[in-house]
Design a protein around this motif. Structure first.
Motif, mmCIF file in Angstrom:
data_model
loop_
_atom_site.group_PDB
_atom_site.id
_atom_site.type_symbol
_atom_site.label_atom_id
_atom_site.label_comp_id
_atom_site.label_asym_id
_atom_site.label_seq_id
_atom_site.Cartn_x
_atom_site.Cartn_y
_atom_site.Cartn_z
ATOM 1 N N ASP A 34 10.873 -3.911 3.090
ATOM 2 C CA ASP A 34 9.574 -4.413 2.620
ATOM 3 C C ASP A 34 8.907 -5.282 3.665
ATOM 4 O O ASP A 34 7.730 -5.164 3.959
ATOM 5 N N LEU A 67 7.710 -3.354 6.567
ATOM 6 C CA LEU A 67 6.481 -2.649 6.205
ATOM 7 C C LEU A 67 5.288 -3.573 6.338
ATOM 8 O O LEU A 67 4.237 -3.205 6.843
ATOM 9 N N ARG A 68 5.492 -4.816 5.869
ATOM 10 C CA ARG A 68 4.418 -5.788 5.913
ATOM 11 C C ARG A 68 4.038 -6.090 7.353
ATOM 12 O O ARG A 68 2.875 -6.184 7.697
ATOM 13 N N GLN A 91 2.061 -3.250 8.836
ATOM 14 C CA GLN A 91 0.689 -3.220 8.352
ATOM 15 C C GLN A 91 -0.117 -4.317 8.995
ATOM 16 O O GLN A 91 -1.272 -4.138 9.339
ATOM 17 N N HIS A 116 -13.064 -4.117 10.446
ATOM 18 C CA HIS A 116 -13.747 -4.706 9.307
ATOM 19 C C HIS A 116 -13.455 -3.825 8.096
ATOM 20 O O HIS A 116 -13.853 -2.672 8.064
ATOM 21 N N ARG A 139 -14.636 -0.079 1.861
ATOM 22 C CA ARG A 139 -14.187 0.667 0.684
ATOM 23 C C ARG A 139 -14.461 2.138 0.942
ATOM 24 O O ARG A 139 -15.285 2.480 1.779
ATOM 25 N N HIS A 156 -0.857 -14.778 0.989
ATOM 26 C CA HIS A 156 -1.805 -14.035 0.172
ATOM 27 C C HIS A 156 -3.208 -14.138 0.730
ATOM 28 O O HIS A 156 -4.000 -13.210 0.634
ATOM 29 N N LYS A 190 -1.834 -14.765 -7.845
ATOM 30 C CA LYS A 190 -2.226 -13.638 -8.685
ATOM 31 C C LYS A 190 -3.746 -13.538 -8.740
ATOM 32 O O LYS A 190 -4.315 -12.452 -8.604
ATOM 33 N N TYR A 249 -5.378 -11.923 -5.611
ATOM 34 C CA TYR A 249 -5.439 -10.461 -5.576
ATOM 35 C C TYR A 249 -6.413 -9.933 -6.607
ATOM 36 O O TYR A 249 -7.095 -8.928 -6.387
ATOM 37 N N LEU A 250 -6.508 -10.612 -7.746
ATOM 38 C CA LEU A 250 -7.449 -10.184 -8.774
ATOM 39 C C LEU A 250 -8.883 -10.306 -8.256
ATOM 40 O O LEU A 250 -9.707 -9.413 -8.463
ATOM 41 N N GLU A 261 -9.759 -10.211 -5.132
ATOM 42 C CA GLU A 261 -9.897 -9.149 -4.130
ATOM 43 C C GLU A 261 -10.259 -7.837 -4.830
ATOM 44 O O GLU A 261 -11.138 -7.109 -4.392
ATOM 45 N N TYR A 262 -9.584 -7.555 -5.939
ATOM 46 C CA TYR A 262 -9.841 -6.332 -6.697
ATOM 47 C C TYR A 262 -11.276 -6.328 -7.215
ATOM 48 O O TYR A 262 -11.983 -5.326 -7.078
ATOM 49 N N HIS A 287 -13.043 -3.903 -4.695
ATOM 50 C CA HIS A 287 -12.583 -2.604 -5.209
ATOM 51 C C HIS A 287 -13.290 -2.173 -6.491
ATOM 52 O O HIS A 287 -14.053 -1.226 -6.486
ATOM 53 N N VAL A 342 -5.940 -6.538 -16.968
ATOM 54 C CA VAL A 342 -5.960 -6.477 -15.506
ATOM 55 C C VAL A 342 -5.059 -7.561 -14.905
ATOM 56 O O VAL A 342 -4.430 -7.355 -13.871
ATOM 57 N N ILE A 359 -2.007 -6.762 -12.260
ATOM 58 C CA ILE A 359 -1.924 -7.347 -10.920
ATOM 59 C C ILE A 359 -0.584 -8.070 -10.751
ATOM 60 O O ILE A 359 0.050 -7.988 -9.697
ATOM 61 N N SER A 360 -0.147 -8.778 -11.793
ATOM 62 C CA SER A 360 1.156 -9.458 -11.720
ATOM 63 C C SER A 360 2.265 -8.461 -11.463
ATOM 64 O O SER A 360 3.144 -8.695 -10.633
ATOM 65 N N LEU A 381 2.196 -7.290 -7.915
ATOM 66 C CA LEU A 381 2.687 -8.316 -6.993
ATOM 67 C C LEU A 381 4.200 -8.224 -6.852
ATOM 68 O O LEU A 381 4.755 -8.427 -5.787
ATOM 69 N N PRO A 393 4.573 -5.719 -3.089
ATOM 70 C CA PRO A 393 3.964 -6.934 -2.543
ATOM 71 C C PRO A 393 3.179 -6.729 -1.253
ATOM 72 O O PRO A 393 2.368 -7.567 -0.905
ATOM 73 N N SER A 394 3.410 -5.619 -0.558
ATOM 74 C CA SER A 394 2.658 -5.443 0.682
ATOM 75 C C SER A 394 1.330 -4.742 0.443
ATOM 76 O O SER A 394 0.512 -4.622 1.333
ATOM 77 N N VAL A 406 -0.787 -4.971 -2.791
ATOM 78 C CA VAL A 406 -0.933 -5.306 -4.206
ATOM 79 C C VAL A 406 -2.105 -4.614 -4.880
ATOM 80 O O VAL A 406 -1.960 -3.992 -5.919
ATOM 81 N N VAL A 407 -3.285 -4.714 -4.264
ATOM 82 C CA VAL A 407 -4.468 -4.211 -4.967
ATOM 83 C C VAL A 407 -4.507 -2.693 -4.998
ATOM 84 O O VAL A 407 -4.830 -2.089 -6.014
ATOM 85 N N ASP A 423 -10.340 2.058 -8.348
ATOM 86 C CA ASP A 423 -11.616 1.394 -8.079
ATOM 87 C C ASP A 423 -12.641 1.695 -9.166
ATOM 88 O O ASP A 423 -13.584 0.942 -9.346
ATOM 89 N N PHE A 466 -23.310 1.788 -1.966
ATOM 90 C CA PHE A 466 -22.736 3.085 -2.287
ATOM 91 C C PHE A 466 -23.887 4.012 -2.609
ATOM 92 O O PHE A 466 -24.766 3.648 -3.364
#
Lengths: 371, 316
Positions: free
Chosen positions: A46, A49-50, A53, A70, A73, A107, A299, A302-303, A305-306, A310, B249, B253-254, B257, B261-262, B264-265, B271, B301
């Motif tokens: 893991d 992998l990180r 990336q 940059h 999406r 994060h 958490k 990431y939310l 970010e989503y 996204h 949601v 996401i939890s 994670l 973990p590498s 996550v989204v 989308d 878009f």
């Protein structure tokens, strides 16, 4: 009597047998149904992998991370965003500490900092792998202003020619890079920017900050970092700008979105007396092109970010449309340090991060002319 | 003494055997109830290439065809969820009707005066069908579900509502494939028409459900639709990611994670997800902000269809 005894022992044996086997079976089946925890091998895999990336995304150089691409999406037209990204170079420095690298800073590295041109993680200790810059201070809330002073000096000395704007954030701030700051009222004449919500200095402002320390105009007045920064900015003649959008909604936020959108802060809460501009609760609290939120745990990072980069509603035409900077084409042609030829009226009303630098540059330059 | 010991041992052996047999039976019955995602039927959203082939006239037609009627089943005991649904996502339905088990003084809804969940759903669907007007798609939701209607329209964009479609998060219980209730159920006009027709048949689709074996409403719906040849299908995006989520949601996401973990989204959700279940009212307000407002500047878009913000709303 004997028959009764034997019957009793039969029943007792039955119960004991059932119970024993139940416990035994429980153990066996329990092992099967629980998912196999990642062995040490998986953890290393893991991590590798990180790292891989990370290498695709960043170029490590002198303890700073230079963004290689940059992020986009799928299927989007980011021409304007790309132009701004190239033209307005932002260095984001993140205040962190050795204990928070894995918990929080990681994060930040994986989410919003990928939209900065350069990212530097500032800690009290050097870490060549992450990488972090060691500022030679101790850890703790009272060390914040020292860390800030040293961090800005570091950024100026090492990266002044590589960026136009310098953004300061904590490791629990979520930033959509581009803006100025959340203005607080007390203790200063022109207000100061909330440290937690993050703030941005133009190159000129940074230069003045460093000069201020050299000439002893600015000193370590207090360990309350954001207030001290505001006091210094006042002394060296940097104007605190208005970072609200054209609908007068705030863009830098000292709390998480849920609190701004739904909570009703009690009137005795400090927030009411601190905010420079009138507070809005509910949907009008926050601009569509908000820049930052504070007290963001991993958490939520990431939310966010989503939500930001996204999840979207197909075909939806947003209600609020930030104006395109007038003279946008002109700006792209002129070199970044020359005073932009912009109408001050329209400049004041522009929004969004990469646009705000243009706005504040004007205020800054007009200040030089008057003083 | 010996005879006692002997009978004790006999008892133990018998007890052990009994335990094994019991657990084997329990294991078999739980296996049939496992929710395997049996992907026999998937419905994927159209790809960008598919959409490029459409003419302008076709696009105009689709804009009209893809309008959605939302059927939201509420109850006064969950008033705050009801109010939140009214204030948030349901504003993006072309028509949103709330059906309640009993009337409430606080909010308006069609009172079906029916305590039985299945019977109430039947009445609601019949009412929606009778008052459909020219709407061709129907979305059934509970107030703990948040739906992004524009993404639902994107999913069914190139599907013909004169065909029977029964979409959502497809699950399997034994031999029965059904769409899970808490992540929303999508029915095309044809599917609803056939459903209303089979309602009349008391043997195949009884109003009160069979006495001994009470099935949940989503399974009951699947049983009735099956008789008319309508089968559950899983809604997915072009990459095969599920669009209907029965978890909130935050919990997705939890989970991501912990599991990837590498990434996550990317590893979490699509989308253009359509639904999230189990959302609290506050989470819904944040999602409203996150979906319909918050965005980074300068990314556009070129979507084929245009959807405009609803009139008189301030949180989108």
């Amino acid at each position: 009597m004997k028959a009764l005894c034997s019957r009793f022992s039969f029943y007792a044996g039955f119960v004991v047998g059932t119970f024993t086997l139940y416990v035994f079976l429980r153990q066996v089946w329990y092992e099967r149904s629980v998912p196999v925890r990642s062995s040490n091998y998986d953890k290393i895999h893991d991590y590798q992998l990180r790292l891989e990336q990370d290498r695709k995304v960043w170029k490590k150089d002198r303890s700073a991370l230079f963004n290689l691409e940059h992020p986009h999406r799928k299927g989007e037209d980011s021409q304007m965003a790309d132009e701004l990204y190239k033209k307005v170079r932002i260095l984001c420095w993140v205040m962190t500490g050795p204990n928070n690298l894995e918990k929080k800073a990681r994060h930040v590295k994986a989410t919003w900092s990928r939209h900065c041109n350069i990212v530097v993680f500032m800690s009290s200790v050097d870490d060549p792998d992450f990488p972090t810059v060691g500022l030679g201070t101790k850890e703790g809330r009272d060390q914040l202003y020292w860390k800030t002073i040293r961090a800005f000096h570091y950024a100026y000395e090492h990266h002044a020619h590589e960026a136009d704007w310098f953004l300061k954030a904590d490791d629990d701030t979520y930033v959509i890079p581009i803006y100025f700051g959340r203005r607080f009222k007390p203790y200063t004449k022109q207000g100061y920017m909330s440290g937690g919500a993050g703030y941005v200095l133009s190159k000129e402002a940074l230069r003045r900050f460093v000069e201020g320390f050299k000439s002893k105009t600015c000193t370590h007045t207090t360990s309350v970092e954001d207030l001290a920064m505001g006091q210094c900015m006042e002394k060296v003649g940097v104007v605190a700008g208005d970072s609200r959008d054209t609908a007068l909604r705030e863009t830098f936020h000292p709390f998480v979105p849920e609190q701004h959108l739904t909570a009703k802060f009690p009137k005795s809460f400090w927030y009411w007396s601190y905010c420079y501009y009138p507070i809005s609760e509910g949907p009008n609290c926050c601009s569509d092109i908000s820049v930052s939120f504070h007290y963001v745990d991993s958490k939520l990072m990431y939310l966010m970010e989503y939500y930001t980069y996204h999840l979207r509603a197909f075909g939806y035409k947003y209600r609020y449309q930030p104006p395109v900077p007038s003279g946008y084409k002109g700006l792209l042609d002129s070199p970044p340090n020359a005073p932009p030829a912009l109408n001050i009226e329209t400049a004041y009303k522009m929004t969004n991060l990469h646009l705000v630098p243009y706005m504040t540059k004007i205020i800054l330059f007009s200040n030089i002319l008057t003083c | 003494m010996l005879s006692e010991g002997g009978s004790f041992m006999k008892g133990m052996m018998l007890g052990a055997v009994f335990c094994v047999v019991l657990s084997l039976i329990a294991n078999i019955t739980t296996e049939t109830k496992s929710d395997e995602h049996h992907h026999h039927h998937h419905v994927k959203a159209a790809s960008k290439d598919d959409l490029k082939r459409l003419t302008d006239d076709q696009i105009k037609e689709l804009n009209n065809q893809v309008r959605v009627s939302c059927i939201i089943m509420v109850q006064p005991k969950i008033l705050v969820y009801w109010a939140t649904a009214m204030d948030t996502w349901s504003k993006h339905c072309d028509k949103a009707v709330f059906y309640t088990s009993e009337s409430s003084k606080a909010l308006e809804a069609i009172d079906l005066n029916e305590k039985d969940d299945w019977a109430r759903l039947r009445k609601a669907l019949k009412h929606a069908y009778d008052n459909a007007g020219d709407l061709q798609w129907f979305f059934i939701a509970q107030p703990t579900t948040f739906a992004i209607i524009e993404n639902l329209k994107y999913l069914v964009l190139t599907k013909d509502p004169k065909e029977p479609f029964y979409l959502g998060h497809a699950m399997k219980s034994g031999e029965l494939e059904y769409v899970s209730y808490d992540s929303g159920i999508v029915l095309s006009y044809e599917a609803l028409k056939r459903l209303v027709d089979v309602f009349k048949d008391e043997d195949k689709c009884p109003e009160r459900g069979r006495a001994l074996w009470k099935l949940s409403e989503d399974k009951q719906l699947a049983v009735c639709l099956k008789y008319k040849g309508v089968f559950a299908e899983n809604g997915e995006d072009v990459h095969g990611k599920g669009l209907f989520n029965s978890k909130s949601v935050d919990s997705l996401i939890s989970n991501s994670l912990k599991e990837n973990p590498s990434n996550v989204v990317e590893g979490c959700c699509s989308d253009i997800a359509v639904t999230f279940g189990g959302m609290s009212p506050n989470q819904m307000q944040v999602m409203m902000f996150g979906v319909y407002r918050l965005r980074p500047y300068g990314h556009d878009f070129q979507d084929l269809l245009e959807f405009h913000p609803p009139v008189g709303s301030d949180n989108d």
